[in-house]
Design a protein around this motif. Structure first.
Motif, PDB file in Angstrom:
ATOM      1  N   MET A  32       0.827  -1.201   0.000  1.00 55.14           N
ATOM      2  CA  MET A  32       0.000   0.000   0.000  1.00 55.14           C
ATOM      3  C   MET A  32       0.866   1.258   0.000  1.00 55.14           C
ATOM      4  SD  MET A  32      -3.304   0.847   2.388  1.00 55.14           S
ATOM      5  CE  MET A  32      -2.486   0.436   3.938  1.00 55.14           C
ATOM      6  N   LEU A  83      -3.834  -6.228  -1.794  1.00 57.60           N
ATOM      7  CA  LEU A  83      -3.610  -5.979  -0.380  1.00 57.60           C
ATOM      8  C   LEU A  83      -4.281  -7.090   0.413  1.00 57.60           C
ATOM      9  CD1 LEU A  83      -4.405  -2.144  -0.325  1.00 57.60           C
ATOM     10  CD2 LEU A  83      -2.159  -3.243  -0.577  1.00 57.60           C
ATOM     11  N   PRO A 137      -4.940  -5.925   4.902  1.00 64.85           N
ATOM     12  CA  PRO A 137      -4.368  -4.602   5.134  1.00 64.85           C
ATOM     13  C   PRO A 137      -5.059  -3.865   6.280  1.00 64.85           C
ATOM     14  CG  PRO A 137      -5.977  -4.449   3.392  1.00 64.85           C
ATOM     15  CD  PRO A 137      -5.935  -5.906   3.811  1.00 64.85           C
ATOM     16  N   ALA A 192      -4.059   6.987   1.870  1.00 57.99           N
ATOM     17  CA  ALA A 192      -4.417   5.834   1.031  1.00 57.99           C
ATOM     18  C   ALA A 192      -5.344   6.215  -0.114  1.00 57.99           C
ATOM     19  CB  ALA A 192      -5.046   4.737   1.879  1.00 57.99           C
ATOM     20  N   ILE A 206      -4.162   6.405  -3.832  1.00 58.50           N
ATOM     21  CA  ILE A 206      -3.908   5.237  -4.669  1.00 58.50           C
ATOM     22  C   ILE A 206      -4.885   5.208  -5.838  1.00 58.50           C
ATOM     23  CG2 ILE A 206      -3.938   2.709  -4.743  1.00 58.50           C
ATOM     24  CD1 ILE A 206      -3.016   2.758  -1.808  1.00 58.50           C
ATOM     25  N   THR A 238      -7.010  -2.076  -7.566  1.00 63.89           N
ATOM     26  CA  THR A 238      -6.687  -2.648  -6.254  1.00 63.89           C
ATOM     27  C   THR A 238      -7.672  -3.738  -5.862  1.00 63.89           C
ATOM     28  OG1 THR A 238      -5.736  -0.536  -5.505  1.00 63.89           O
ATOM     29  CG2 THR A 238      -6.334  -2.143  -3.810  1.00 63.89           C
ATOM     30  N   VAL A 286     -10.109   0.091   4.472  1.00 68.03           N
ATOM     31  CA  VAL A 286      -9.210   0.292   3.329  1.00 68.03           C
ATOM     32  C   VAL A 286     -10.017   0.331   2.035  1.00 68.03           C
ATOM     33  CG1 VAL A 286      -7.251  -0.655   2.049  1.00 68.03           C
ATOM     34  CG2 VAL A 286      -7.301  -0.821   4.551  1.00 68.03           C
ATOM     35  N   ILE A 319      -9.943   3.496  -0.768  1.00 68.24           N
ATOM     36  CA  ILE A 319      -9.328   3.417  -2.099  1.00 68.24           C
ATOM     37  C   ILE A 319     -10.434   3.331  -3.142  1.00 68.24           C
ATOM     38  CG2 ILE A 319      -7.771   2.134  -3.605  1.00 68.24           C
ATOM     39  CD1 ILE A 319      -6.348   1.105  -1.126  1.00 68.24           C
ATOM     40  N   SER A 364     -11.720   0.168  -5.545  1.00 67.31           N
ATOM     41  CA  SER A 364     -11.114  -1.085  -5.110  1.00 67.31           C
ATOM     42  C   SER A 364     -12.161  -2.187  -5.015  1.00 67.31           C
ATOM     43  CB  SER A 364     -10.412  -0.915  -3.762  1.00 67.31           C
ATOM     44  OG  SER A 364     -11.335  -0.537  -2.751  1.00 67.31           O
TER      45      SER A 364
END
Length: 267
Positions: free
Chosen positions: A101, A116, A119, A201, A204, A208, A228, A232, A235
């Motif tokens: 990450m 990830l 994470p 984060a 990003i 992902t 997370v 993101i 993702s």
């Protein structure tokens, strides 16, 4: 023994297979054990790069504090050494996901895709306390530490149905010289606990995939992974229900299939 001079350390690495590069970043395991069941599915399609992180195995363990940021820059330095401008970054095992990450945050243009595994944007008080117990336990007895960590990595159901799986994981964890000295393990724990990507984060942009065990994983699990995923943009989150922190082994076939499909999609 392949070693690259990166940042302020000599870093051990392995290269297997042929094709576009995939950097496989484990948590607390050495390069030659990391992703042992996944690499055979990948090496006919990809150049698989595995490493010993700083303070682990055959890489240097310099005095002074370590950080996840340092370890992500080590990966960038290794890609420079190997002549790769970009790569798919596949991090798992908790700490490997943090390094992946952070790599995507600091080196976004070099990140073709991102995985990830387990994470967290930052640890909570429960995980910080757990890691402090592990730190003290490892100073007392390495094999007892290995048995304790292994207990948290598998579900009670796995201990009933497939006792050999945690037994093998324990022997591997206890038998390899993952951390050259007690201080090197302390530095790794400190780096993990101090890491915080909460406000970064969202930077990003690489495709992902986030994977996690279900609620039986009290080390990391959905309480971290969902945060997370929410941070993101775009993702994808996959939860391996009924597994714990070692879901890559407990749900080996499903995990390998998902990992190969993801990497092939962005090949």
């Amino acid at each position: 023994m392949p070693v690259a001079k990166v940042s302020d350390i000599n870093m051990y690495y392995e290269v297997l297979g042929d094709g576009p590069p995939v950097v496989l970043l484990s948590g607390w395991s050495l390069a030659d054990r990391a992703f042992g069941k996944l690499v055979p599915h990948l090496k006919d399609h990809f150049t698989c790069i595995r490493v010993d992180h700083r303070n682990m195995g055959r890489s240097d363990a310099p005095e002074g504090p370590a950080s996840i940021e340092q370890m992500s820059d080590d990966v960038a330095g290794l890609l420079d050494h190997l002549g790769h401008d970009t790569a798919q970054i596949f991090g798992a095992g908790g700490m490997g996901a943090l390094i992946a990450m952070e790599f995507a945050i600091r080196h976004g243009a070099r990140t073709r895709s991102l995985h990830l595994g387990s994470p967290s944007l930052k640890v909570d008080n429960f995980l910080a306390e757990m890691m402090e117990v592990w730190r003290q336990l490892r100073h007392l007895d390495v094999r007892l530490w290995a048995r304790e960590v292994t207990l948290w990595c598998f579900t009670p159901g796995t201990y009933e149905r497939n006792r050999e799986l945690p037994a093998h994981a324990f022997e591997a964890r206890a038998g390899e010289n993952t951390f050259p000295s007690p201080n090197s393990y302390d530095r790794i724990v400190d780096a993990y606990v101090k890491y915080d990507a909460t406000d970064r984060a969202a930077q990003i942009t690489a495709p992902t995939l986030i994977t996690t065990a279900g609620i039986e994983d009290m080390i990391t699990g959905p309480r971290f992974a969902k945060a997370v995923h929410d941070t993101i943009a775009g993702s994808r989150l996959h939860v391996f229900e009924g597994t714990s922190h070692g879901y890559g082994a407990e749900a080996e076939a499903e995990f390998s299939k998902l990992a190969v499909e993801w990497l092939m999609l962005h090949r």
